[in-house]
Design a protein around this motif. Structure first.
Motif, short mmCIF file in Angstrom:
data_model
loop_
_atom_site.label_atom_id
_atom_site.label_comp_id
_atom_site.label_asym_id
_atom_site.label_seq_id
_atom_site.Cartn_x
_atom_site.Cartn_y
_atom_site.Cartn_z
N UNK A 184 0.95 -1.45 0.12
CA UNK A 184 -0.70 0.46 0.26
C UNK A 184 1.07 0.93 -0.14
N UNK A 185 0.96 2.07 -0.93
CA UNK A 185 1.39 3.62 -1.07
C UNK A 185 1.26 4.08 0.16
N UNK A 186 2.15 4.98 0.79
CA UNK A 186 2.50 5.85 1.78
C UNK A 186 2.26 4.95 3.07
N UNK A 187 2.21 3.83 3.41
CA UNK A 187 1.61 2.77 4.46
C UNK A 187 3.04 2.20 4.47
N UNK A 188 3.81 2.27 5.72
CA UNK A 188 5.43 1.93 5.96
C UNK A 188 5.22 0.80 7.23
N UNK A 189 5.55 -0.01 7.26
CA UNK A 189 6.33 -0.94 7.88
C UNK A 189 7.15 -0.68 8.01
N UNK A 190 6.98 -0.97 9.79
CA UNK A 190 8.89 -0.95 11.29
C UNK A 190 8.93 -1.89 11.96
N UNK A 191 9.60 -2.62 12.54
CA UNK A 191 9.65 -3.37 13.52
C UNK A 191 9.75 -3.02 14.99
N UNK A 192 9.69 -2.72 16.31
CA UNK A 192 9.97 -2.86 17.52
C UNK A 192 11.47 -3.66 17.00
N UNK A 193 10.95 -4.36 17.09
CA UNK A 193 12.58 -5.43 17.14
C UNK A 193 13.87 -5.11 16.77
#
Ligand code: NAD
Length: 341
Positions: free
Chosen positions: A249-258
């Motif tokens: 999905x454009x302009x949605x970015x996943x990051x990881x707490x880990x």
């Protein structure tokens, strides 16, 4: 686009948090240009516009005199700016725009308003992925607020693919923008007591069919808003299905707490580290390791950079209203490429 092709001429009314970012983003596009911005008072931001070579317009002849006395160059009055533009981006503080709408109407120009105004001001609200075509050729439209943009960015694709039955979201709101030393709270947590808050109906200005309820609390931070979202879905899906969808999905970015992105502090650091203009994070940030589907209920956290997530939407809204690009996906790609998203 070749230099001979006419660029859409854009004016910006209100050179504050949103106005100055809109100016930078529009200036980076090949099919539009900023021909002037307005300031009402001769503050440091007016000096910055001078330094950047952006023509500055003021309310009237008396203001021209005030600015000149303060050593700030002025190109003319706002009425003169109206004659030079195809479209105004109204970035004045919430609830100020009503009187300007009349001026834009009289000048026969288009205008985009911001989320501080009600949907009823324009009758059309905008999000590039959800309803790009509704603003096609329109004289007036409204880019919804930072929080509403954030909710729509993750909920619209979910609804399209898996069909949402019901949403409940709590918005943990920043108390002020980083440049603001007037607002608070600075040592308290303040709930919005009018329940449900206006955010759900604002999402419905774009997705009228969505069953959504919202609550909100203000906390002493300036960096970002954070949402906790619970979504009941019509279908059996997995956590992996949702993550796969948002990765595309454009302009949605996943990051990881880990990976060390544990809070809004590291998200802002990530934006600065990657050389973003003003350290902005235009994407809605979802913690991948905080997404969980249990039965048909999805739970997730997302963070919204309130100063900047609406900026690429403003650019796309110009393209739709000025009929520069028919395809929403193509406009989003062009905007994002120019802004380094
Ligand atoms: P801001 O206060 O930072 O900037 C507003 C600018 O308008 C300032 O330069 C101010 O001098 C100028 N101004 C004030 N009164 C004016 C008037 N009568 N005529 C012309 N200019 C005037 O505000 P902002 O945060 O940029 O917000 C602008 C709009 O964007 C609001 O509708 C707001 O709700 C919306 N918005 C703000 C944020 C955010 O988090 N800052 C996010 C999304 C949308």
């Amino acid at each position: 686009m070749s230099d001979r092709v006419k660029k859409v001429k854009v004016g910006i009314n209100g050179y504050g948090t949103i106005g100055k970012r809109a100016a930078t983003a529009i200036g980076a596009q090949e099919d539009m240009e900023v021909v002037g911005v307005t300031k009402t008072r001769p503050t440091y931001e007016a000096t910055v516009a001078n330094d950047l070579g952006i023509p500055l317009y003021v309310p009237d002849d008396a203001a021209i005199e005030t600015f000149r006395k303060a050593g700030i160059k002025v190109a003319g009055t706002i009425k003169e700016l109206y004659k030079k533009v195809d479209i105004m981006i109204d970035c004045t503080p919430g609830d100020v725009a009503e009187s300007y709408k009349k001026e834009y109407t009289d000048a026969g120009i288009k205008a985009i308003f911001q989320g501080g105004e009600d949907h009823s001001l324009t009758g059309i609200s905008f999000n590039a992925s959800a309803n790009y075509k509704e603003s096609w050729g329109a004289q007036f439209s409204r880019v919804v607020s930072c929080n509403t943009t954030g909710l729509i960015r993750t909920l619209y694709p979910l609804d399209k693919k898996f069909k949402i039955k019901e949403v409940f979201a709590t918005l943990i709101r920043r108390s002020a923008d980083p440049n603001d030393s007037k607002k608070g709270p600075i040592n308290a947590i303040e709930p919005s007591l009018s329940i449900p808050t206006h955010h759900g109906p604002d999402v419905q200005s774009i997705m009228p069919w969505l069953n959504i309820q919202t609550m909100a609390v203000k906390v002493p931070t300036t960096l970002m808003h954070l949402h906790t979202v619970t979504v009941k879905l019509e279908k059996d899906i997995t956590t992996e299905d949702v993550i796969t969808l948002w990765k595309k999905t454009p302009r949605v970015r996943l990051v990881r707490g880990k990976s060390g992105v544990k809070s809004t502090a590291q998200i802002m650091e990530l934006a600065r580290d990657t050389g973003r203009s003003r350290g902005d994070m235009y994407e809605i940030i979802v913690w991948e390791d905080g997404v969980k589907v249990v039965g048909r209920t999805l739970y997730y956290y997302q963070a919204v950079h309130q100063e900047s997530d609406v900026i690429p939407e403003i650019v796309d809204c110009i393209r739709s209203m000025c009929k520069l690009e028919e395809d929403a996906t193509a406009s989003v790609k062009r905007t994002d490429k120019a802004m380094g998203i």
